[in-house]
Scaffold this motif. Structure first.
Motif, PDB file in Angstrom:
ATOM      1  N   ASN A   6      39.873  33.212  26.088  1.00 36.24           N
ATOM      2  CA  ASN A   6      39.719  34.183  27.167  1.00 36.24           C
ATOM      3  C   ASN A   6      39.777  33.514  28.531  1.00 36.24           C
ATOM      4  N   TYR A   7      39.198  32.334  28.642  1.00 33.12           N
ATOM      5  CA  TYR A   7      39.274  31.599  29.905  1.00 33.12           C
ATOM      6  C   TYR A   7      40.718  31.207  30.210  1.00 33.12           C
ATOM      7  N   ALA A   8      41.444  30.729  29.187  1.00 32.92           N
ATOM      8  CA  ALA A   8      42.848  30.356  29.383  1.00 32.92           C
ATOM      9  C   ALA A   8      43.677  31.563  29.815  1.00 32.92           C
ATOM     10  N   MET A   9      43.401  32.725  29.226  1.00 32.47           N
ATOM     11  CA  MET A   9      44.108  33.941  29.623  1.00 32.47           C
ATOM     12  C   MET A   9      43.816  34.279  31.083  1.00 32.47           C
ATOM     13  N   ALA A  10      42.565  34.252  31.475  1.00 27.16           N
ATOM     14  CA  ALA A  10      42.186  34.580  32.852  1.00 27.16           C
ATOM     15  C   ALA A  10      42.808  33.597  33.837  1.00 27.16           C
ATOM     16  N   LEU A  11      42.753  32.314  33.509  1.00 27.03           N
ATOM     17  CA  LEU A  11      43.274  31.289  34.409  1.00 27.03           C
ATOM     18  C   LEU A  11      44.783  31.423  34.581  1.00 27.03           C
ATOM     19  N   SER A  12      45.496  31.651  33.491  1.00 25.01           N
ATOM     20  CA  SER A  12      46.958  31.767  33.575  1.00 25.01           C
ATOM     21  C   SER A  12      47.366  33.053  34.288  1.00 25.01           C
ATOM     22  N   LEU A  13      46.632  34.130  34.080  1.00 21.78           N
ATOM     23  CA  LEU A  13      46.915  35.379  34.800  1.00 21.78           C
ATOM     24  C   LEU A  13      46.707  35.193  36.302  1.00 21.78           C
ATOM     25  N   GLY A  14      45.632  34.520  36.666  1.00 24.89           N
ATOM     26  CA  GLY A  14      45.368  34.269  38.070  1.00 24.89           C
ATOM     27  C   GLY A  14      46.422  33.379  38.697  1.00 24.89           C
ATOM     28  N   ALA A  15      46.861  32.373  37.954  1.00 27.40           N
ATOM     29  CA  ALA A  15      47.889  31.467  38.463  1.00 27.40           C
ATOM     30  C   ALA A  15      49.198  32.216  38.707  1.00 27.40           C
ATOM     31  N   MET A  16      49.607  33.011  37.739  1.00 26.84           N
ATOM     32  CA  MET A  16      50.835  33.792  37.888  1.00 26.84           C
ATOM     33  C   MET A  16      50.717  34.796  39.024  1.00 26.84           C
ATOM     34  N   ALA A  17      49.539  35.360  39.201  1.00 24.93           N
ATOM     35  CA  ALA A  17      49.340  36.352  40.264  1.00 24.93           C
ATOM     36  C   ALA A  17      49.620  35.753  41.633  1.00 24.93           C
ATOM     37  N   MET A  18      49.249  34.489  41.816  1.00 27.70           N
ATOM     38  CA  MET A  18      49.398  33.861  43.127  1.00 27.70           C
ATOM     39  C   MET A  18      50.848  33.582  43.497  1.00 27.70           C
ATOM     40  N   VAL A  19      51.761  33.649  42.532  1.00 24.65           N
ATOM     41  CA  VAL A  19      53.181  33.406  42.829  1.00 24.65           C
ATOM     42  C   VAL A  19      54.005  34.667  42.586  1.00 24.65           C
ATOM     43  N   SER A  20      53.335  35.813  42.532  1.00 26.16           N
ATOM     44  CA  SER A  20      54.011  37.083  42.268  1.00 26.16           C
ATOM     45  C   SER A  20      53.999  37.965  43.511  1.00 26.16           C
ATOM     46  N   GLY A  21      54.732  39.065  43.446  1.00 25.04           N
ATOM     47  CA  GLY A  21      54.753  40.028  44.528  1.00 25.04           C
ATOM     48  C   GLY A  21      53.427  40.749  44.648  1.00 25.04           C
ATOM     49  N   PRO A  22      53.237  41.543  45.722  1.00 31.66           N
ATOM     50  CA  PRO A  22      51.935  42.174  45.994  1.00 31.66           C
ATOM     51  C   PRO A  22      51.379  43.005  44.836  1.00 31.66           C
ATOM     52  N   LYS A  23      52.192  43.886  44.260  1.00 32.18           N
ATOM     53  CA  LYS A  23      51.699  44.737  43.179  1.00 32.18           C
ATOM     54  C   LYS A  23      51.390  43.918  41.936  1.00 32.18           C
ATOM     55  N   GLN A  24      52.301  42.994  41.585  1.00 34.82           N
ATOM     56  CA  GLN A  24      52.079  42.146  40.409  1.00 34.82           C
ATOM     57  C   GLN A  24      50.867  41.245  40.611  1.00 34.82           C
ATOM     58  N   ARG A  25      50.672  40.808  41.856  1.00 30.98           N
ATOM     59  CA  ARG A  25      49.517  39.952  42.153  1.00 30.98           C
ATOM     60  C   ARG A  25      48.214  40.709  41.920  1.00 30.98           C
ATOM     61  N   LEU A  26      48.137  41.929  42.422  1.00 31.82           N
ATOM     62  CA  LEU A  26      46.929  42.728  42.227  1.00 31.82           C
ATOM     63  C   LEU A  26      46.712  43.057  40.753  1.00 31.82           C
ATOM     64  N   ALA A  27      47.804  43.324  40.040  1.00 34.67           N
ATOM     65  CA  ALA A  27      47.699  43.628  38.609  1.00 34.67           C
ATOM     66  C   ALA A  27      47.123  42.436  37.852  1.00 34.67           C
ATOM     67  N   GLY A  28      47.640  41.238  38.148  1.00 36.54           N
ATOM     68  CA  GLY A  28      47.150  40.040  37.476  1.00 36.54           C
ATOM     69  C   GLY A  28      45.691  39.759  37.783  1.00 36.54           C
ATOM     70  N   ILE A  29      45.320  39.916  39.047  1.00 37.55           N
ATOM     71  CA  ILE A  29      43.936  39.669  39.453  1.00 37.55           C
ATOM     72  C   ILE A  29      42.992  40.659  38.782  1.00 37.55           C
ATOM     73  N   ASN A  30      43.410  41.928  38.714  1.00 35.35           N
ATOM     74  CA  ASN A  30      42.582  42.928  38.041  1.00 35.35           C
ATOM     75  C   ASN A  30      42.414  42.631  36.556  1.00 35.35           C
ATOM     76  N   GLN A  31      43.477  42.174  35.919  1.00 38.60           N
ATOM     77  CA  GLN A  31      43.430  41.887  34.481  1.00 38.60           C
ATOM     78  C   GLN A  31      42.512  40.716  34.160  1.00 38.60           C
ATOM     79  N   MET A  32      42.347  39.811  35.099  1.00 36.71           N
ATOM     80  CA  MET A  32      41.524  38.628  34.860  1.00 36.71           C
ATOM     81  C   MET A  32      40.093  38.986  34.471  1.00 36.71           C
ATOM     82  N   LYS A  33      39.556  40.022  35.086  1.00 38.60           N
ATOM     83  CA  LYS A  33      38.120  40.310  34.973  1.00 38.60           C
ATOM     84  C   LYS A  33      37.673  40.517  33.531  1.00 38.60           C
ATOM     85  N   SER A  34      38.433  41.287  32.757  1.00 37.09           N
ATOM     86  CA  SER A  34      38.008  41.560  31.381  1.00 37.09           C
ATOM     87  C   SER A  34      37.989  40.285  30.539  1.00 37.09           C
ATOM     88  N   PHE A  35      38.932  39.377  30.798  1.00 39.18           N
ATOM     89  CA  PHE A  35      38.958  38.119  30.052  1.00 39.18           C
ATOM     90  C   PHE A  35      37.800  37.209  30.467  1.00 39.18           C
TER      91      PHE A  35
END
Length: 261
Positions: free
Chosen positions: A113-142
């Motif tokens: 779960n930590y690896a999932m959250a970390l990788s989602l956050g990393a990808m979010a930082m190099v994505s467009g605005p909507k994808q970035r927010l989506a990735g950041i939101n998804q991190m929380k449950s993990f």
């Protein structure tokens, strides 16, 4: 015929004895040796060598859970240092792939779960605005799942603190988009929660200078001067050796000097 069989067996044994480690890594003993060596390399901050060794394990044992989790974390760590955007994204894509495979194997474990959250956050930082927010939101449950499995996971607490800090300080456009697309979950986040989470990370891993630097940044945003300077002084007192740690120590000193002017 018996003589030929003996010769064949002898040649086969010679071939196995001279085979590279990756060929025999599928055996339990070979895999454990590689994992132990990779862990030592990782602890000594030789990340590229450690990643190569974990990937060697995965070539022979694609479902090795430990190697998947560690390879994901290392891809995130190395990717963060890369300046070329294309190369950075390639590392993060690989990190997400390994994390997803680990999560499929053990969806309730803290490391997956930590690896999932970390990788989602990393990808979010190099994505467009909507994808970035989506990735950041998804991190929380993990992150919640990681801490439910292991509430002393310093890395998960630190990442949760970063999540709170990011969500508490969205600009107007980001906040509006988050409410429109994701139900406004950012409303739950505050700088105080960010500080508490990172304080907990420091409690469980008091030697990580990154935690102190990020906590000082939260206190700075909160305009809590005393807490910020105390945190920076604690960071500077740590023994640091790697290039990344030395750079963080330099930034902490600069920030502290600004407060003392």
């Amino acid at each position: 015929m018996k003589r030929q069989l003996q010769v064949w067996m002898f040649l086969l044994m010679l071939g196995l004895a001279g085979a590279p480690v990756c060929v025999i890594a599928g055996s339990g003993a070979g895999t454990e040796q590689l994992l132990k060596k990779a862990e030592e390399l990782m602890l000594n901050y030789r990340d590229s060598e450690a990643l190569a060794m974990y990937e060697e394990v995965l070539q022979a044992a694609p479902d090795n859970y430990t190697a998947l989790c560690k390879a994901s974390l290392l891809n995130c760590r190395i990717g963060e240092r890369v300046t070329d955007d294309g190369t950075k994204i390639a590392f993060y894509v690989k990190a997400k792939e390994y994390a997803s495979r680990a999560y499929e194997l053990n969806p309730n474990d803290s490391e997956a779960n930590y690896a999932m959250a970390l990788s989602l956050g990393a990808m979010a930082m190099v994505s467009g605005p909507k994808q970035r927010l989506a990735g950041i939101n998804q991190m929380k449950s993990f992150l919640d799942a990681a801490l439910a499995s292991n509430n002393k996971h310093a890395g998960a607490w630190h990442l949760l603190g970063r999540w709170y800090f990011k969500m508490a300080n969205l600009n107007f456009a980001e906040s509006a988009a988050s409410k429109m697309f994701f139900g406004g979950v950012c409303g739950e986040a505050t700088n105080e929660e960010a500080a508490t989470a990172i304080q907990t990370a420091i409690k469980y891993n008091p030697m990580n200078i990154q935690y102190y630097y990020d906590l000082a940044a939260v206190y700075k945003e909160m305009k809590s001067t005393d807490d910020c300077t105390a945190t920076l002084e604690q960071a500077i007192a740590l023994q640091v050796t790697t290039r990344d740690e030395l750079e963080l120590a330099r930034r902490c000193k600069i920030m502290l000097q600004q407060y003392k002017k």
